[in-house]
Design a protein around this motif. Structure first.
Motif, short mmCIF file in Angstrom:
data_model
loop_
_atom_site.label_atom_id
_atom_site.label_comp_id
_atom_site.label_asym_id
_atom_site.label_seq_id
_atom_site.Cartn_x
_atom_site.Cartn_y
_atom_site.Cartn_z
N GLU A 1 41.20 11.02 35.56
CA GLU A 1 42.48 11.24 36.25
C GLU A 1 42.83 12.72 36.37
O GLU A 1 44.00 13.08 36.41
CB GLU A 1 43.61 10.46 35.57
N TRP A 2 41.81 13.57 36.44
CA TRP A 2 42.06 14.98 36.75
C TRP A 2 42.66 15.09 38.15
O TRP A 2 42.22 14.46 39.09
CB TRP A 2 40.74 15.77 36.69
N ASN A 3 43.72 15.89 38.26
CA ASN A 3 44.41 16.15 39.53
C ASN A 3 45.04 14.89 40.12
O ASN A 3 45.24 14.81 41.33
CB ASN A 3 43.45 16.77 40.55
N LEU A 4 45.40 13.93 39.27
CA LEU A 4 46.07 12.73 39.77
C LEU A 4 47.40 13.07 40.42
O LEU A 4 47.78 12.50 41.45
CB LEU A 4 46.30 11.75 38.60
N VAL A 5 48.12 14.01 39.83
CA VAL A 5 49.39 14.49 40.38
C VAL A 5 49.19 15.97 40.70
O VAL A 5 49.45 16.82 39.85
CB VAL A 5 50.55 14.28 39.39
N GLY B 1 50.72 -6.84 49.89
CA GLY B 1 50.43 -5.84 50.91
C GLY B 1 51.66 -5.03 51.28
O GLY B 1 51.57 -3.82 51.51
N MET B 2 52.82 -5.70 51.32
CA MET B 2 54.05 -4.98 51.62
C MET B 2 54.38 -3.98 50.52
O MET B 2 54.77 -2.83 50.79
CB MET B 2 55.20 -5.99 51.78
N LEU B 3 54.20 -4.37 49.26
CA LEU B 3 54.48 -3.46 48.14
C LEU B 3 53.50 -2.28 48.14
O LEU B 3 53.89 -1.14 47.87
CB LEU B 3 54.39 -4.22 46.83
N LYS B 4 52.25 -2.53 48.45
CA LYS B 4 51.28 -1.44 48.51
C LYS B 4 51.61 -0.46 49.64
O LYS B 4 51.40 0.75 49.50
CB LYS B 4 49.87 -2.00 48.71
N ALA B 5 52.15 -0.98 50.74
CA ALA B 5 52.52 -0.10 51.84
C ALA B 5 53.65 0.85 51.45
O ALA B 5 53.74 1.96 51.97
CB ALA B 5 52.92 -0.93 53.06
N ARG C 1 44.76 6.23 43.79
CA ARG C 1 45.48 7.36 43.20
C ARG C 1 46.99 7.13 43.23
O ARG C 1 47.69 7.39 42.25
CB ARG C 1 45.14 8.66 43.94
N LEU C 2 47.49 6.65 44.36
CA LEU C 2 48.92 6.40 44.47
C LEU C 2 49.38 5.31 43.51
O LEU C 2 50.46 5.39 42.93
CB LEU C 2 49.27 6.01 45.92
N LEU C 3 48.54 4.30 43.32
CA LEU C 3 48.90 3.22 42.39
C LEU C 3 48.91 3.73 40.96
O LEU C 3 49.82 3.42 40.18
CB LEU C 3 47.91 2.07 42.55
N ARG C 4 47.92 4.53 40.59
CA ARG C 4 47.91 5.09 39.24
C ARG C 4 49.05 6.07 39.04
O ARG C 4 49.60 6.19 37.95
CB ARG C 4 46.57 5.77 38.96
N ARG C 5 49.40 6.79 40.09
CA ARG C 5 50.53 7.70 39.97
C ARG C 5 51.82 6.92 39.74
O ARG C 5 52.69 7.36 38.99
CB ARG C 5 50.64 8.54 41.23
N SER C 6 51.94 5.76 40.37
CA SER C 6 53.11 4.91 40.12
C SER C 6 53.17 4.51 38.65
O SER C 6 54.24 4.48 38.05
CB SER C 6 53.04 3.65 41.00
N HIS D 1 64.94 -0.30 40.73
CA HIS D 1 63.65 -0.91 41.03
C HIS D 1 62.66 -0.65 39.89
O HIS D 1 62.57 0.48 39.39
CB HIS D 1 63.05 -0.35 42.32
N PRO D 2 61.91 -1.66 39.50
CA PRO D 2 60.82 -1.42 38.54
C PRO D 2 59.67 -0.68 39.22
O PRO D 2 59.61 -0.62 40.45
CB PRO D 2 60.40 -2.84 38.11
N PRO D 3 58.76 -0.12 38.43
CA PRO D 3 57.61 0.58 39.03
C PRO D 3 56.79 -0.37 39.90
O PRO D 3 56.63 -1.55 39.59
CB PRO D 3 56.81 1.05 37.81
N THR D 4 56.27 0.18 40.99
CA THR D 4 55.54 -0.66 41.95
C THR D 4 54.31 -1.29 41.33
O THR D 4 53.98 -2.45 41.64
CB THR D 4 55.14 0.20 43.17
#
Length: 465
Positions: A46-50, A326-330, A401-406, A417-420
């Motif tokens: 997870e280097w450079n995840l954020v 799919g809607m939540l991932k969007a 990456r976006l999911l792990r950042r969440s 809202h809870p985390p995605t």
């Protein structure tokens, strides 16, 4: 505008592991799969995840909130997810709701008492006291609870203007046991929301057109299902009593915040002392109001998060579990959508424009050359197609990456809202549901026709300088 240049390959630091190269992770030497459109990061460590925080924090350190309050919020968020995943519903949420209702009652009681005192002074007081009563009444008007009003304007679609869209929303509402939506409006946000306004409690559904255009047909039904589910998912914060109290407290805090005072010549010392005293009083009052808002947030967070999870389940019931996921991932693609819009806007603004003088001096084009030139669509006309293509082309590595950042930012999510990533995980643990509401090609085309004027208007507003 030309495509952005590819990010520079990472340079291995002095203490990089053996075998590290510019094309491998500088921390674990794993191969890096670079896409010039997105951040380069390492799925292994997870280097450079954020990226924006990578220079200031150690990206290999597990996510840890900076303050005890953030750690407590993260712990409660994880605990609620574990409880719901295991099928447990604790009574703490009901006790918290009763306490929040008591605090809201106190807020309304203060407003009512101030109103009664102002009337009493106006009716029975002397002239100075009546002036004081008038001032107190003005304060009551400023501090009154806001219950909202039905929106008007070009962003609103009436039932006569959009019968197909309202018809789809009504079918989704009927499937969930919710009331039909009162008003539908569209805006330029990558979001959606449902508000209940006015004394008659009209429901106002707001659809962010960029998000709507990024979804497929079933995901749009899931979006409608999630928002309309807020009428039946037990979220007490959307009720008139508690919502009005929270709004009143926020308005009180805004008025009570200390502000700088001008110093008149000749009275500089006097006004300085008076300003210090008034600011000290206002600071104490603002601190008390903020702590009360934090208390209400704390008391309603669990019930609010649980209601969001329930709304996700109802969205899956209407559109299918796959469409709801799919809607939540969007929703995680907000940044990618903003990048595309900024790129198109910059390219549109950098296009050379012929001045009137230049146009007058230019040689007239021949009829043959004019006929050979095909009309070119404006950026506003093609924005939505480009947005859909861009989001559909986001590679799996960037989505991961976006999911792990969440997951890493779990303590920084808002209180509503809870985390995605937890919402996706909870849907994945439950039995998959088929779609109960679908659309025909003719219905989808009719909805697109109804939204066409708003698509052009919002596209132009997004690309405006």
């Amino acid at each position: 505008m030309s495509s952005p240049a590819a990010p520079a390959a990472p340079t291995p630091p002095a203490d990089a592991p053996p075998g590290a190269t510019p094309h491998t992770c500088p921390q674990c030497a794993a191969p890096l799969d670079a896409d010039p459109r997105f951040a380069v990061w390492c799925p292994r460590c997870e280097w450079n995840l954020v990226p924006e925080h990578d220079a200031a924090t150690d990206p290999t350190t597990p996510a840890a909130p900076a303050t005890p309050r953030e750690r407590a919020v993260a712990a409660r968020t994880e605990q609620l997810y574990q409880d719901l995943a295991a099928g447990r519903t604790a009574s703490a949420g009901r006790r918290d709701w009763l306490a929040a209702a008591a605090v809201a009652s106190l807020v309304h009681l203060v407003t009512t008492a101030l109103f009664g005192w102002a009337l009493w002074l106006l009716v029975t007081g002397s002239t100075p006291l009546r002036c004081l009563g008038a001032a107190a009444l003005a304060v009551v008007v400023l501090l009154r609870p806001r219950i909202g009003r039905v929106p008007r304007g070009e962003s609103v679609l009436t039932r006569s203007q959009a019968p197909a869209l309202y018809g789809l929303a009504d079918r989704v509402a009927a499937e969930l046991g919710a009331r039909p939506v009162g008003v539908i409006r569209v805006d330029r946000s990558f979001n959606a929301g449902l508000a209940v306004v006015g004394l008659r409690r009209h429901s106002v559904l707001t659809l962010g057109l960029p998000l709507w255009e990024a979804l497929d047909e079933q995901q749009r039904i899931a979006l409608l299902g999630h928002e309309l589910a807020h009428q039946v998912n037990g979220d007490h914060r959307r009720g008139l009593w508690l919502n009005a109290a929270i709004g009143a407290l926020a308005h009180w805090y805004d008025l009570a915040r200390p502000r700088r005072h001008a110093h008149w010549a000749g009275f500089r010392l006097l006004f300085h002392v008076a300003g210090l005293i008034s600011n000290a009083v206002l600071h104490s009052l603002a601190w008390l109001l903020m702590r009360t808002l934090f208390l209400l947030d704390r008391l309603t967070a669990r019930a609010g998060h649980q209601a969001e999870y329930h709304a996700d389940t109802l969205a899956a019931q209407a559109a299918s579990t796959e469409a709801a996921r799919g809607m939540l991932k969007a929703l995680l693609l907000d940044g990618a959508a903003g990048t595309l819009v900024s790129r198109v806007r910059a390219g549109h603004q950098s296009r050379p424009r012929t001045t009137r003088r230049g146009a007058a001096d230019a040689q007239p084009a021949s009829p043959a050359s004019q006929a050979s030139k095909a009309p070119q669509a404006s950026p506003a006309d093609t924005l939505w197609d480009r947005l859909r293509d861009h989001l559909a082309g986001v590679p799996p590595l960037e989505r991961e990456r976006l999911l792990r950042r969440s997951a890493r930012d779990r303590a920084a999510v808002d209180s509503t809202h809870p985390p995605t990533h937890l919402r996706l995980a909870l849907l994945a643990q439950r039995p998959p549901l088929p779609a109960a509401v679908t659309t025909s090609p003719a219905e989808s085309a009719a909805i697109a026709t109804e939204l066409a004027p708003h698509r052009l208007r919002i596209a132009r507003s997004l690309l405006a300088p």
